[in-house]
Design a protein around this motif. Sequence first.
Motif, PDB file in Angstrom:
ATOM      1  N   LEU A  34      20.431 -80.183  43.880  1.00 21.24           N
ATOM      2  CA  LEU A  34      21.389 -79.408  43.095  1.00 21.24           C
ATOM      3  C   LEU A  34      22.814 -79.932  43.207  1.00 21.24           C
ATOM      4  O   LEU A  34      23.505 -80.104  42.204  1.00 21.24           O
ATOM      5  CB  LEU A  34      21.337 -77.934  43.511  1.00 21.24           C
ATOM      6  CG  LEU A  34      22.296 -77.008  42.749  1.00 21.24           C
ATOM      7  CD1 LEU A  34      21.997 -77.030  41.259  1.00 21.24           C
ATOM      8  CD2 LEU A  34      22.197 -75.582  43.290  1.00 21.24           C
ATOM      9  N   TYR A  50      27.437 -76.463  33.265  1.00 25.90           N
ATOM     10  CA  TYR A  50      28.175 -75.676  34.258  1.00 25.90           C
ATOM     11  C   TYR A  50      28.725 -76.584  35.355  1.00 25.90           C
ATOM     12  O   TYR A  50      29.859 -76.401  35.810  1.00 25.90           O
ATOM     13  CB  TYR A  50      27.264 -74.607  34.868  1.00 25.90           C
ATOM     14  CG  TYR A  50      26.975 -73.451  33.943  1.00 25.90           C
ATOM     15  CD1 TYR A  50      28.003 -72.632  33.471  1.00 25.90           C
ATOM     16  CD2 TYR A  50      25.674 -73.164  33.534  1.00 25.90           C
ATOM     17  CE1 TYR A  50      27.739 -71.564  32.615  1.00 25.90           C
ATOM     18  CE2 TYR A  50      25.399 -72.114  32.685  1.00 25.90           C
ATOM     19  CZ  TYR A  50      26.428 -71.312  32.230  1.00 25.90           C
ATOM     20  OH  TYR A  50      26.176 -70.273  31.381  1.00 25.90           O
ATOM     21  N   LEU A  68      22.491 -76.255  32.890  1.00 24.94           N
ATOM     22  CA  LEU A  68      23.003 -76.353  34.261  1.00 24.94           C
ATOM     23  C   LEU A  68      23.994 -77.503  34.387  1.00 24.94           C
ATOM     24  O   LEU A  68      25.043 -77.372  35.043  1.00 24.94           O
ATOM     25  CB  LEU A  68      21.834 -76.543  35.231  1.00 24.94           C
ATOM     26  CG  LEU A  68      22.209 -76.792  36.694  1.00 24.94           C
ATOM     27  CD1 LEU A  68      22.946 -75.596  37.273  1.00 24.94           C
ATOM     28  CD2 LEU A  68      20.948 -77.098  37.514  1.00 24.94           C
ATOM     29  N   ALA A  86      20.231 -70.778  33.776  1.00 26.29           N
ATOM     30  CA  ALA A  86      20.936 -71.913  34.375  1.00 26.29           C
ATOM     31  C   ALA A  86      22.089 -71.429  35.258  1.00 26.29           C
ATOM     32  O   ALA A  86      22.344 -71.999  36.332  1.00 26.29           O
ATOM     33  CB  ALA A  86      21.454 -72.834  33.283  1.00 26.29           C
ATOM     34  N   TYR A  87      22.769 -70.376  34.814  1.00 26.42           N
ATOM     35  CA  TYR A  87      23.922 -69.884  35.577  1.00 26.42           C
ATOM     36  C   TYR A  87      23.482 -69.292  36.912  1.00 26.42           C
ATOM     37  O   TYR A  87      24.190 -69.431  37.921  1.00 26.42           O
ATOM     38  CB  TYR A  87      24.681 -68.837  34.763  1.00 26.42           C
ATOM     39  CG  TYR A  87      25.986 -68.422  35.386  1.00 26.42           C
ATOM     40  CD1 TYR A  87      27.071 -69.308  35.421  1.00 26.42           C
ATOM     41  CD2 TYR A  87      26.138 -67.165  35.951  1.00 26.42           C
ATOM     42  CE1 TYR A  87      28.275 -68.930  36.005  1.00 26.42           C
ATOM     43  CE2 TYR A  87      27.336 -66.781  36.531  1.00 26.42           C
ATOM     44  CZ  TYR A  87      28.397 -67.670  36.557  1.00 26.42           C
ATOM     45  OH  TYR A  87      29.583 -67.300  37.137  1.00 26.42           O
ATOM     46  N   HIS A 104      25.459 -73.784  43.549  1.00 29.63           N
ATOM     47  CA  HIS A 104      26.125 -75.092  43.542  1.00 29.63           C
ATOM     48  C   HIS A 104      27.450 -75.036  44.301  1.00 29.63           C
ATOM     49  O   HIS A 104      28.108 -73.979  44.351  1.00 29.63           O
ATOM     50  CB  HIS A 104      26.363 -75.544  42.101  1.00 29.63           C
ATOM     51  CG  HIS A 104      26.753 -76.960  41.959  1.00 29.63           C
ATOM     52  ND1 HIS A 104      28.076 -77.378  41.964  1.00 29.63           N
ATOM     53  CD2 HIS A 104      26.017 -78.097  41.812  1.00 29.63           C
ATOM     54  CE1 HIS A 104      28.121 -78.692  41.828  1.00 29.63           C
ATOM     55  NE2 HIS A 104      26.887 -79.149  41.720  1.00 29.63           N
ATOM     56  N   GLU A 155      17.139 -75.528  30.166  1.00 28.54           N
ATOM     57  CA  GLU A 155      17.827 -74.880  31.287  1.00 28.54           C
ATOM     58  C   GLU A 155      18.530 -75.916  32.158  1.00 28.54           C
ATOM     59  O   GLU A 155      19.656 -75.688  32.626  1.00 28.54           O
ATOM     60  CB  GLU A 155      16.824 -74.075  32.106  1.00 28.54           C
ATOM     61  CG  GLU A 155      16.244 -72.888  31.335  1.00 28.54           C
ATOM     62  CD  GLU A 155      15.042 -72.269  32.031  1.00 28.54           C
ATOM     63  OE1 GLU A 155      14.722 -71.102  31.742  1.00 28.54           O
ATOM     64  OE2 GLU A 155      14.411 -72.957  32.859  1.00 28.54           O
ATOM     65  N   TYR A 156      17.873 -77.037  32.378  1.00 28.22           N
ATOM     66  CA  TYR A 156      18.486 -78.118  33.172  1.00 28.22           C
ATOM     67  C   TYR A 156      19.706 -78.666  32.440  1.00 28.22           C
ATOM     68  O   TYR A 156      20.745 -78.962  33.056  1.00 28.22           O
ATOM     69  CB  TYR A 156      17.454 -79.222  33.399  1.00 28.22           C
ATOM     70  CG  TYR A 156      17.843 -80.260  34.433  1.00 28.22           C
ATOM     71  CD1 TYR A 156      17.479 -80.111  35.770  1.00 28.22           C
ATOM     72  CD2 TYR A 156      18.557 -81.393  34.077  1.00 28.22           C
ATOM     73  CE1 TYR A 156      17.822 -81.060  36.725  1.00 28.22           C
ATOM     74  CE2 TYR A 156      18.896 -82.355  35.022  1.00 28.22           C
ATOM     75  CZ  TYR A 156      18.529 -82.185  36.336  1.00 28.22           C
ATOM     76  OH  TYR A 156      18.877 -83.142  37.276  1.00 28.22           O
ATOM     77  N   VAL A 179      21.097 -70.328  38.727  1.00 32.12           N
ATOM     78  CA  VAL A 179      20.891 -71.473  39.615  1.00 32.12           C
ATOM     79  C   VAL A 179      22.232 -72.078  40.013  1.00 32.12           C
ATOM     80  O   VAL A 179      22.440 -72.467  41.174  1.00 32.12           O
ATOM     81  CB  VAL A 179      20.005 -72.542  38.928  1.00 32.12           C
ATOM     82  CG1 VAL A 179      19.857 -73.774  39.816  1.00 32.12           C
ATOM     83  CG2 VAL A 179      18.638 -71.957  38.601  1.00 32.12           C
ATOM     84  N   PHE A 180      23.157 -72.149  39.055  1.00 36.06           N
ATOM     85  CA  PHE A 180      24.470 -72.734  39.330  1.00 36.06           C
ATOM     86  C   PHE A 180      25.205 -71.975  40.438  1.00 36.06           C
ATOM     87  O   PHE A 180      26.045 -72.552  41.138  1.00 36.06           O
ATOM     88  CB  PHE A 180      25.316 -72.733  38.054  1.00 36.06           C
ATOM     89  CG  PHE A 180      26.728 -73.212  38.260  1.00 36.06           C
ATOM     90  CD1 PHE A 180      26.989 -74.542  38.572  1.00 36.06           C
ATOM     91  CD2 PHE A 180      27.794 -72.327  38.172  1.00 36.06           C
ATOM     92  CE1 PHE A 180      28.288 -74.972  38.788  1.00 36.06           C
ATOM     93  CE2 PHE A 180      29.085 -72.757  38.391  1.00 36.06           C
ATOM     94  CZ  PHE A 180      29.335 -74.087  38.694  1.00 36.06           C
TER      95      PHE A 180
END
Length: 293
Positions: free
Chosen positions: A170, A252, A249, A280-281, A287, A245-246, A283-284
């Motif tokens: 990530l 972002y 991401l 995606a957000y 990050h 989705e990737y 998961v972000f």
Amino acid sequence: MAISLASTSSVHGWHGLARGLTASAEALGQTSAQLTAAVDEAEQALGKLQVVPARGATSEVSDQLETATVLLLLCRSALEEAGPHLDDARLAAERAEIPVLVVRGRMLGETVIRLRQQIEEIRAGVEAEYREALNLGEAEGDGPSGSTTSGSRRPDGPAAQRSPNSRHLLNRIGRRSPQKNRNTLVLPDVDVSADLQDIQEGRARWNRTTSRYETPGGRTYGVEEPSGTVFPDSGPGFIHLGRHEYHALKHYIQADGDRRKAEEAMTFFPALTESVQRRAYEVFKHHKSFRGE
């Protein structure tokens, strides 16, 4: 009578010219087919590059792969655009419509020249990167070792020599990281190095049915051969994203935590819907550049 002969001669001349123009159009068609085949060959070369050992040059190889893939897509698009010009050229040749054929032929010829140059550059670049990656893979260097520690049990499955590609990690995903239909991401708190060591020293179980290593931490990894690069499959700390989705991401991440900026950029991509962006957000949020709500 003389007029009649002249007319007949003129007709024969036009027919001969039409046959010659038709042959030229067919030759252009063959060239277009050859270029399509060259694109196929280049894509096969890129496939080889994906499994090449590239110790110390993972990001560079990934960048080359992404760039070449995009260029090949552009080449395919240009070939598709050339198709109508080719059809028009053939039709014009049959009807002996000289001006139309000249224009269409010139447009197709320019496309052919441009594509030939691009494809040759791509193929040369891929071959050079492939050779360099092979040399790097064979050279000695730091990083995860392919040998097991003295006294450790030998792994039952294929040799696991290298950590996952940066596109799976990530905090290392970049603008050029390629998105695939299925993308497995590793969250920052997962100790991939420890998992790799467990595999190398025989503490992970090789499942012959799934062709995966099962680590003591409950995570599973596959191994790309012959490079020995592991890739995450399932388990705690692994997240699965689809292609769109990737892609979202990456927006972002590129916006460095500026959510509004990222979502404004995504308005140009209809496939990046609100639900895709929400996933995606989420998961972000794991990050390193996440700034909070």
